[in-house]
Design a protein around this motif. Sequence first.
Motif, short mmCIF file in Angstrom:
data_model
loop_
_atom_site.label_atom_id
_atom_site.label_comp_id
_atom_site.label_asym_id
_atom_site.label_seq_id
_atom_site.Cartn_x
_atom_site.Cartn_y
_atom_site.Cartn_z
N SER A 163 0.85 -1.19 0.00
CA SER A 163 0.00 0.00 0.00
C SER A 163 0.89 1.25 0.00
O SER A 163 1.88 1.31 0.72
N LYS A 167 -3.66 4.91 -1.70
CA LYS A 167 -4.46 5.91 -1.00
C LYS A 167 -4.09 7.30 -1.54
O LYS A 167 -3.14 7.44 -2.30
N GLU A 170 -8.97 3.00 -0.94
CA GLU A 170 -7.85 2.64 -1.81
C GLU A 170 -8.31 2.24 -3.21
O GLU A 170 -9.39 1.67 -3.39
#
Length: 316
Positions: free
Chosen positions: A6, A40, A229
């Motif tokens: 991420s 994100k 996300e």
Amino acid sequence: MNSIPSVNLKDFISNDPIRKQNFVNAIGKAYEDIGFVALKGHFLDDTLVNNLYDEVKNFFSLDTETKRKYEIPGIGGQRGYVSFGKESAKGKKEGDLKEFWHFGQYVEDDEKLKQEYPENVIVNELPEFNKIGKETYRMLEKTAKYVLRALALHLDLKETYFDEYIYNGNSILRPIHYPPITEEPKEAVRAAAHGDINLITLLMGAQGRGLQVQNHKGEWLDAIAEPDELMINVGDMLSRHTNNRLKSTIHRVINPPKELWGTSRYSIPFFMHPISDMKLDVLESCIDDNSPKAFDDITAGEFLNERLIELGLKKE
């Protein structure tokens, strides 16, 4: 690599050179290792996302006859509606268990490209559908531009290397509906294992199980995004351009367990394509003794045409 990394785009667009470089390093490593990241800090806000899902569900809830009038012959499914089971993965004869819609580029300043791209299709029954689709398209295109800028730096290219190729590019926003499964599928799945054609794909709606990514060992990993996300993966065009340094990863959408057959699934990928004149020739910086040039020279337009024929969306 047994999970999807991420990253946060706010690090890249901050004025902090260390945060920016850390983002470049992280996304570059992820795309060399597995070809997927969860992102994100993108440019979609919650209101726009919720409005888009409402409009998409409204469209797919229309009766079949109404939807079919927006299925335009002769354009390889590049705009408007594509009905259930029409598309199949490369090398697979069974149609995927899905129906979908295509929004395309909104060209305002280039007559040549206006002629090249089919026009977007207006849904008369839903006055907000096209407006919200266009706004989402623009925000995902903006997000993709910054991701590609980070990848350009990772590849030791000028940061804005991709900008001229993606401006007015042949990108596609594809809201997909996977309807409830009503009988045991023989061989078909919601989306069979495939690699994407384009530069990068930005996927909305990867919350919950369904999307799976294949790692280098051939193992299938669940790719589940947090609500804020986007899943972003490398496509075949970028993989080819970088001599497979950045990996276009095989992925699929599996059928749910039997107790969930009665539910619909919605996902909304944005396929970032360049203009058709972009040369996908292997970058010199990605060729060395250990990685000799693996692909012939080709333009993005030629490559797309080849793949649409292979997918059954276009006749030779």
